[in-house]
Design an enzyme around this catalytic site. Structure first.
Site, mmCIF file in Angstrom:
data_model
loop_
_atom_site.group_PDB
_atom_site.id
_atom_site.type_symbol
_atom_site.label_atom_id
_atom_site.label_comp_id
_atom_site.label_asym_id
_atom_site.label_seq_id
_atom_site.Cartn_x
_atom_site.Cartn_y
_atom_site.Cartn_z
ATOM 1 N N ASP A 198 51.431 118.194 62.807
ATOM 2 C CA ASP A 198 51.035 117.982 64.209
ATOM 3 C C ASP A 198 49.702 118.628 64.579
ATOM 4 O OD1 ASP A 198 53.290 116.458 64.635
ATOM 5 O OD2 ASP A 198 54.468 118.133 65.381
ATOM 6 N N ASP A 217 62.640 121.649 70.093
ATOM 7 C CA ASP A 217 63.359 120.575 69.394
ATOM 8 C C ASP A 217 63.681 120.901 67.941
ATOM 9 O OD1 ASP A 217 60.704 120.405 68.647
ATOM 10 O OD2 ASP A 217 60.482 118.288 69.135
#
Length: 761
Positions: free
Chosen positions: A485, A87
């Site tokens: 993340d 992404d």
């Protein structure tokens, strides 16, 4: 520079390579053709950026994965040819010899970083050398279709008049980009808000299919979802002629959501919506993915939210293209959840794989059917008491940090799955952090399915900061890092994925003591406290005993250690700059501007530096008092203290170049007039004993283009050590030389992990 209409860039050095701003200006050959009156074709120009031997080789610090892989695509006619898309980190191709992924979009530079988010990818089933990418991280900027006829070594580009959403809600749909399996000069692309587009010349030019009846219209969390997939019925046409039957999924607000053409895209009719009566909160499920089997069935996944989040309801549906009949074949009726990833074996129309989405409370599941969806096996199932029983084993030895503090799962955000057309025992599926593969899928009803990490070579992390410790001690780690993340790591060896990450929150800054690599400190705006420190080389962490007065526990900010690690310097963005000599038992406010940029001397632990609005201040008593050192005409710069020379600071001053501030001599020197841009500067080990440390910068000098440069004469001259095939997309202004290894330099990216350069062996 901005990439112009058509670009061809060589990516032969594809270890993990790319560069920063634009492409080479060396046009080796060019041709052009006029655009059509309707503006749908594009003027053609060809540019070639050839690899250059700079003496450096480039790769990644090994993390393995670390980000969302929405889709994996096998080529059905060439064994071992497989691609995946990420992404924010570009597209990858699997190297058949090494079984490692290699990034095929590293030619994209900083000016065009938006292209690093991949909306869709298509491999040509007729001529496997051809591959296509729909690129665009965010739809607020124009997207592009990239095309290659040499497996992604070189690329052309068609700039779209609308955006793509590679990192937007709905990025797990697809594939939106597909090659006609009977006439491979034809490619279709289903856009998010601008309808169906078609190319008839191998992706060189594109035009909207004006006969297609809808653009979608449904939005999710503010993002248009548009046309979610394109599927061809290969059997509906003779070889060499365009496929007659095509199905396109649409996320619409009204209508039947599926559209069919039986005359090669000339006209379209609606297919009755099988989910029209299945609603949640008065919202009909949407088609997410679809594939057509060789025996004429359309298999589709449906979800309440396209996701990858909040997909709280869903189904798997089977449609007979010949009779027009639907049949629901949802494999799991016990848990209500979304369905997304689906794959049909092109060589066995009865073998179907699908995956749940957002089944967080238990575990997301992988289902496989060998009878067209009549019955299903799975990697886990409830027993008679309703307790989940695992039917899988999992090997994460290549990236052990996936254990995630003892909560290892077979994945989450599982949107992309693909059956290996040459080996039905193998599927690959993407997750929010890695790729898993199987080795014995056809035995799912007889023995546990073996899962193992298959993301080697993929590095898709967003890096915030890092520091390479000093020290000749063989136990000194290569690198400490922080990132999005997955929080950050200590890399004892940059070639080996770490055992575990730091913890359950992201950090805003990290530093280690120049004279004692065991002492590390980091600041955060997410944890239970603001500042955490370690005295055992990041093996364990503890919060400081208290925070400075007025500092919120989620304040974030910047943090530095004095050279000996005995003093923490902390800058809170809204409150001020503070020091503690006892790990937070007591704090002292420093008499300097609150928004100043902090740095510490790497040799003398008494010295602390602060810069604000062009003014530089120095303390020689651990922050008790400060005095002005110098003033500059510019207010914005980054800086770093020299690791082995007291009192020297190197400044990266953008278009003003590189400066050396010698606080001992009281001088500020522009070291080279050849530097026309410098966004970050760092130092690493000198080439020869006794020499000044090697300097590295992100910038431009000698008219050689923007990139990574080295100076081995104290900044007097610079030479570029990457080339225009090595750009790495969205590069941050964070760079760190390694004080232990000559020639090694680390570069931060937003999506391509930590890039590492080394002297070529």
């Amino acid at each position: 520079m901005k990439i112009s209409k058509i670009l061809s860039v060589s990516c032969a050095c594809i270890i993990a390579i790319s560069a920063f701003a634009g492409c080479s200006n060396d046009k080796e050959n060019s041709s052009s053709k006029s655009g059509s009156e309707d503006g749908k074709s594009a003027e053609t120009e060809y540019y070639n950026a050839q690899p250059k031997d700079t003496g450096w080789e480039w790769g990644n610090v090994e993390i393995v994965g670390g980000g969302f892989v929405p889709a994996i695509v096998y080529n059905p006619t060439e064994e071992g040819l497989v691609y995946c898309r990420t992404d924010i980190g570009g597209a990858y191709k699997l190297n058949k010899e090494t079984n490692r992924w290699e990034c095929i979009t590293d030619f994209i530079g900083g000016d065009d970083w938006n292209y690093m988010g991949i909306e869709s990818i298509a491999t040509d089933p007729v001529e496997p050398n051809r591959v296509y990418i729909a690129a665009g991280t965010y739809s607020s900027s124009a997207g592009a279709i990239f095309y290659s006829d040499d497996y992604g070594e070189n690329w052309g580009i068609f700039e779209l008049p609308f955006g793509c959403g590679g990192n937007e809600v709905g990025r797990g749909a697809g594939e939106r980009l597909q090659v006609d399996p009977n006439d491979n000069s034809i490619i279709y692309f289903g856009s998010r808000a601008d309808g169906l587009w078609k190319s008839t010349d191998y992706g060189r030019t594109w035009a909207e299919v004006t006969s297609f009846p809808t653009k979608g219209g449904y939005t999710e969390e503010g993002y248009s979802q548009g046309l979610t997939f394109v599927a061809f019925d290969k059997a509906s046409s003779e070889s060499g002629k365009a496929t007659k039957t095509i199905v396109v999924g649409a996320a619409a607000t009204t209508g039947n959501y599926l559209y069919r053409s039986d005359d090669a895209g000339e006209t379209w009719t609606e297919i009755e919506n099988p989910m029209s009566e299945r609603t949640e909160d008065n919202t009909t499920l949407k088609p997410v993915q679809g594939q057509i089997s060789s025996d004429g069935y359309l298999y589709t996944s449906w979800s309440y939210k396209i996701g990858p989040s909040n997909a709280s309801d869903g189904a798997i549906q089977k449609y007979n293209l010949a009779t027009g009949e639907w049949k629901e074949i949802t494999p799991d009726k016990v848990y209500t959840c979304g369905y997304n990833g689906i794959s049909v074996n092109p060589n066995d129309p009865n073998m179907i794989v699908c995956m749940t989405l957002d089944l967080w409370a238990v575990k997301d599941n992988v289902f496989v059917s060998f009878d067209g969806g009549e019955s299903w096996g799975s990697i886990w199932a409830d027993d008679e008491n309703g307790d989940p029983q695992m039917n899988y084993t999992i090997d994460i030895s290549s990236s052990p940090w996936l254990d995630w503090q003892g909560q290892l799962k077979p994945g989450w955000w599982m949107t992309g799955v693909a059956i290996n057309p040459f080996n039905p025992d193998e599927i690959l599926y993407g997750t929010g952090a890695t790729i898993f593969g199987t080795t014995n899928l056809t035995k799912v009803n007889e023995e546990p399915v073996h899962l193992e990490v298959r993301a080697m070579g993929i590095e898709e992390t967003a890096i915030f900061d890092f520091v390479s410790p000093n020290g000749n001690d063989e136990n000194a780690p290569d690198l400490y890092s922080i990132m999005g993340d997955i929080y950050g790591f200590k890399h004892q060896d940059a070639d080996v994925a770490p055992e575990e990450h730091y913890g359950d929150f992201k950090s805003t800054d990290i530093d280690c003591a120049a004279l004692d690599y065991n002492i590390v400190v980091r600041a955060t705006d997410e944890g239970a406290d603001t500042i955490y420190y370690s005295t055992d080389a990041a093996e364990t962490w503890q919060p400081v005993e208290s925070r400075p007065e007025g500092v919120d526990k989620k304040a974030g900010g910047s943090v530095k250690l004095t050279a000996d690690g005995k003093t923490i310097v902390y800058q809170c963005p809204t409150v001020g700059i503070f020091v503690t000599n006892d790990f937070g038992k007591t704090w002292k406010a420093c008499d300097v501007p609150a928004s100043g940029i902090i740095e510490t001397d790497k040799v003398n632990p008494e010295k602390i530096y602060v810069a604000y609005d062009g003014n530089i201040y120095m303390s020689e008593d651990r922050g008790e008092t400060f005095s002005s050192v110098t003033s500059m005409l510019v207010s914005n710069f980054t800086w770093q203290a020299c690791p082995d020379t007291e009192g020297e600071l190197w400044l990266a001053v953008g278009g003003a170049g590189t400066y050396l501030l010698d606080t001992n001599a009281g001088t500020l020197t522009n070291t080279s007039t050849d530097v026309t841009a410098c966004d970050a500067i760092t130092m690493g080990k000198a080439k020869n004993e006794g020499d000044y440390m090697a300097l590295y910068m992100l910038g431009e000098a000698n008219g050689e283009g923007y990139g990574v440069y080295i100076s081995e004469d104290k900044g007097a001259t610079w030479r570029r050590i990457n080339d225009d095939t090595q750009k790495w997309g969205n590069v941050n202004n964070v760079i760190s030389g390694d004080p232990k290894t000559y020639g090694r330099v680390y570069i931060s990216t937003n999506g391509r992990g930590i890039i590492r350069g080394d002297v070529k062996q």
